[in-house]
Motif scaffolding. Structure first.
Motif, PDB file in Angstrom:
ATOM      1  N   ILE A  70      -5.914  10.847  -3.441  1.00 32.90           N
ATOM      2  CA  ILE A  70      -4.906  11.966  -2.754  1.00 32.90           C
ATOM      3  C   ILE A  70      -4.041  11.627  -1.740  1.00 32.90           C
ATOM      4  CG2 ILE A  70      -4.978  14.185  -1.621  1.00 32.90           C
ATOM      5  CD1 ILE A  70      -5.863  14.084  -4.880  1.00 32.90           C
ATOM      6  N   LYS A  71      -2.951  11.856  -1.829  1.00 23.54           N
ATOM      7  CA  LYS A  71      -1.950  11.784  -0.645  1.00 23.54           C
ATOM      8  C   LYS A  71      -1.668  12.965  -0.229  1.00 23.54           C
ATOM      9  CE  LYS A  71       2.693  10.591   0.939  1.00 23.54           C
ATOM     10  NZ  LYS A  71       3.946  10.048   0.756  1.00 23.54           N
ATOM     11  N   ILE A  72      -1.944  13.161   1.175  1.00 21.70           N
ATOM     12  CA  ILE A  72      -1.839  14.685   1.789  1.00 21.70           C
ATOM     13  C   ILE A  72      -0.473  14.183   2.914  1.00 21.70           C
ATOM     14  CG2 ILE A  72      -3.743  15.883   1.337  1.00 21.70           C
ATOM     15  CD1 ILE A  72      -4.760  15.076   3.932  1.00 21.70           C
ATOM     16  N   LEU A  91       0.853  -1.280   0.038  1.00 26.16           N
ATOM     17  CA  LEU A  91      -0.109  -0.037   0.038  1.00 26.16           C
ATOM     18  C   LEU A  91       0.706   1.310  -0.040  1.00 26.16           C
ATOM     19  CD1 LEU A  91      -2.957  -0.778   2.538  1.00 26.16           C
ATOM     20  CD2 LEU A  91      -2.789  -1.027   0.021  1.00 26.16           C
ATOM     21  N   HIS A  92       2.298   1.160  -0.063  1.00 23.82           N
ATOM     22  CA  HIS A  92       2.920   2.265  -0.115  1.00 23.82           C
ATOM     23  C   HIS A  92       4.355   2.449  -0.622  1.00 23.82           C
ATOM     24  CE1 HIS A  92       3.680   6.340   2.659  1.00 23.82           C
ATOM     25  NE2 HIS A  92       4.683   6.051   1.515  1.00 23.82           N
ATOM     26  N   THR A  93       4.200   2.300  -1.810  1.00 23.83           N
ATOM     27  CA  THR A  93       5.527   2.367  -2.675  1.00 23.83           C
ATOM     28  C   THR A  93       5.814   3.740  -3.400  1.00 23.83           C
ATOM     29  OG1 THR A  93       4.663   1.744  -4.763  1.00 23.83           O
ATOM     30  CG2 THR A  93       5.146   0.044  -3.312  1.00 23.83           C
ATOM     31  N   HIS A  94       6.959   3.989  -3.929  1.00 22.61           N
ATOM     32  CA  HIS A  94       7.163   5.125  -4.619  1.00 22.61           C
ATOM     33  C   HIS A  94       8.321   4.314  -5.780  1.00 22.61           C
ATOM     34  CE1 HIS A  94       6.095   8.005  -1.492  1.00 22.61           C
ATOM     35  NE2 HIS A  94       6.675   7.253  -0.789  1.00 22.61           N
ATOM     36  N   LEU A  95       7.372   3.923  -6.721  1.00 18.76           N
ATOM     37  CA  LEU A  95       8.162   2.930  -7.698  1.00 18.76           C
ATOM     38  C   LEU A  95       8.985   3.895  -8.576  1.00 18.76           C
ATOM     39  CD1 LEU A  95       5.372   0.452  -8.866  1.00 18.76           C
ATOM     40  CD2 LEU A  95       7.465  -0.208  -7.371  1.00 18.76           C
ATOM     41  N   THR A 120       5.523  -0.817   2.530  1.00 19.04           N
ATOM     42  CA  THR A 120       6.934  -0.837   2.704  1.00 19.04           C
ATOM     43  C   THR A 120       7.475   0.557   2.823  1.00 19.04           C
ATOM     44  OG1 THR A 120       7.149  -1.075   0.317  1.00 19.04           O
ATOM     45  CG2 THR A 120       7.064  -2.970   1.648  1.00 19.04           C
ATOM     46  N   ASP A 121       7.026   1.395   1.906  1.00 22.06           N
ATOM     47  CA  ASP A 121       7.510   2.787   1.443  1.00 22.06           C
ATOM     48  C   ASP A 121       9.033   2.661   0.665  1.00 22.06           C
ATOM     49  OD1 ASP A 121       7.739   5.456   1.460  1.00 22.06           O
ATOM     50  OD2 ASP A 121       8.355   5.820   3.549  1.00 22.06           O
ATOM     51  N   ALA A 122       8.887   1.398   0.026  1.00 19.10           N
ATOM     52  CA  ALA A 122      10.160   1.231  -1.043  1.00 19.10           C
ATOM     53  C   ALA A 122      10.075   2.630  -1.948  1.00 19.10           C
ATOM     54  CB  ALA A 122       9.872   0.140  -1.964  1.00 19.10           C
ATOM     55  N   ASP A 138      -0.738   6.633   7.148  1.00 16.23           N
ATOM     56  CA  ASP A 138       0.473   5.808   6.874  1.00 16.23           C
ATOM     57  C   ASP A 138       1.520   6.117   7.642  1.00 16.23           C
ATOM     58  OD1 ASP A 138      -1.335   5.728   4.201  1.00 16.23           O
ATOM     59  OD2 ASP A 138       0.185   4.763   3.291  1.00 16.23           O
ATOM     60  N   HIS A 139       2.271   5.142   7.959  1.00 19.08           N
ATOM     61  CA  HIS A 139       3.365   5.273   9.061  1.00 19.08           C
ATOM     62  C   HIS A 139       2.617   5.047  10.410  1.00 19.08           C
ATOM     63  CE1 HIS A 139       5.492   6.284   5.635  1.00 19.08           C
ATOM     64  NE2 HIS A 139       5.217   7.543   5.521  1.00 19.08           N
ATOM     65  N   GLY A 140       1.880   5.857  10.701  1.00 17.63           N
ATOM     66  CA  GLY A 140       1.111   5.936  11.947  1.00 17.63           C
ATOM     67  C   GLY A 140       2.005   5.748  12.987  1.00 17.63           C
TER      68      GLY A 140
HETATM   69 ZN   LIG Z   1       6.415   7.454   1.190  1.00 19.94          ZN
END
Ligand SMILES: [Zn+2]
Length: 436
Positions: A210-212, A86-90, A341-343, A271-273
């Motif tokens: 939307i990501k804020i 649920l959290h990548t930056h490809l 993951t935040d990859a 996200d992260h939390g």
């Molecule tokens: Zn991120």
């Protein structure tokens, strides 16, 4: 490493052999010793899955193989649903800090590396990713389109387009001398009016959600991770406007006050939390509308990275300790917990380390697998299509050579990947035969 790269090349060759038929009507039967279907029940042993076109038609311990079907026998392997991150930056590289990427890289570079990272991630068994925003706005939209068109192999993507940040906050892409401009990145919005405009602009140019950035970040010079950077009314403006479009908001949030403000505003994910406290847990317990999506395994990569400045490593050390406590609190409360993951904060393709790491923190293996599959599908609102190996769903299937319930680390060694009925990787099957 060399063998691994060779395997990728072989997998790509295998992928080209089993390109989807234009009619989409081909029938494949996949056999394996075991199926963990993503819903948390006991594994099915043995298991057969019949796929027609892009969808799963039948799942059973044994079944008659229809004439003309291709049988893929994976022997003693364990089948699972395609994994979801649920959290990548490809489109971001592992070896360039996003702030220096702004002054030293180009959008085309991000697109090419995005294609490379998407392939690595798919081959690692992640068939769906929510991409939380590129350094160069909207490159993720183009990557999603190229993957959907079959131009490059990659996970099914749900993309953020251009994440929305406040001036001086985490994600402020202008943390330079006031005399230095980065003309192509316009991601700052202050006050409800500018935020509404940013939300509309994102959707106009192809964002799915939307990501804020509700609080500060670890990998940023801006306001500290524990501090709330958007006011309650600003978060609410983002959610109200996005929901008008029928789309959700994902909130990057570390600090407890920011987490709670975002829950109250009705975001889909926290996200992260990291600073998740008892009150936040109680708020999340009351509904199944907002979900906690921690990113935990990245901590050691931040500390080891030669590209992260010491000031941000120091932030990482503080936040990481607190984040472990937040995760244990959520686990003890039996909250549904998303998996992310935040990859590339951890390298692309190593995404399953998050599952392994969470198990090392006390999460039962089945619970973590369900998080990465059916819980993540529910969070995306895609539970009708992905997240479990059941009839009617898209045929997103992976296989590993051992039982992940006893050896969770085997999820880092995915050897078979099917997405939407197309085989992208098969290092396992001893034989493929077509029945006549
Ligand atoms: Zn991120």
């Amino acid at each position: 490493m060399r063998t691994w790269r060779a395997a990728i090349v072989l997998a790509l060759v295998a992928g080209s052999i089993s390109a989807p038929s234009p009619s989409g009507a081909q029938t494949i039967v996949v056999k394996a010793a075991r199926l963990i279907d993503g819903r948390g029940g006991p594994p099915l042993e043995p298991a057969m899955v019949r796929i027609t076109g892009e969808r799963i038609a039948e799942v059973a311990a044994t079944m008659a193989v229809p004439a003309g079907a291709t049988v893929i026998d994976l022997g003693s392997a364990t089948l699972l649903p395609g994994l979801i991150d649920l959290h990548t930056h490809l489109t971001d590289r592992d070896d360039v800090h996003w702030e220096s990427a702004l002054t030293t890289t180009t959008p085309p570079e991000a697109a090419l590396w995005g294609a490379r990272n998407a392939r690595l991630t798919l081959m690692a068994g992640f068939t769906t990713c929510r991409d939380m925003g590129p350094t160069w706005p909207y490159v993720d939209v183009e990557l999603r389109k190229a993957i959907d068109a079959g131009a490059v192999p990659g996970p099914r993507l749900i993309v953020a387009g251009n994440y929305v940040s406040s001036t001086g906050g985490a994600g402020d892409a202008r943390q330079f001398s006031i005399y230095l401009d980065v003309p192509l990145v316009r991601n700052l919005a202050d006050g409800p009016e500018e935020i509404v405009k940013a939300v509309r602009t994102n959707f106009k140019y192809g964002a799915d959600f939307i990501k804020i950035l509700v609080t500060g970040a670890v990998l940023s010079k801006g306001i500290t991770p524990g501090a709330q950077q958007y006011a309650d009314a600003e978060i609410q403006a983002a959610v109200t406007e996005a929901n008008r479009w029928g789309r959700p908001v994902a909130a990057h949030a570390h600090g407890a006050e920011g987490i709670k403000a975002a829950i109250r505003a009705g975001v889909r994910t926290i996200d992260h939390g990291s600073y998740l406290d008892d009150e936040a847990v109680a708020m999340l317990k009351q509904n199944r509308k907002t979900f906690y999506v921690p990113t935990l395994a990245l901590a050691s990569y931040i500390q080891e990275s030669p590209h992260v400045p010491e000031s941000e490593k120091a932030r990482g050390r503080v936040v990481n300790e607190i984040a472990m406590g937040g995760f244990r609190r959520a686990l003890a409360a039996n909250l549904p917990i998303g998996l992310a993951t935040d990859a590339p904060v951890m390298p692309h393709g190593l995404n399953a380390r998050e599952i392994e790491y969470r198990v090392s923190l006390g999460e039962p293996a089945m619970h973590a697998i369900v998080a990465a599959t059916s819980v993540n599908a529910e969070i995306l609102g895609m539970q009708d299509r992905i997240g479990s190996v059941t009839a009617g769903k898209l045929a997103d299937l992976i296989a590993v050579h051992a039982n992940p319930l006893t050896t969770i680390g085997v999820l880092r060694d995915v050897r078979f990947v099917m997405k939407g009925g197309t085989v992208f990787r098969d290092d396992l099957s001893s034989r493929k035969e077509t029945t006549r």
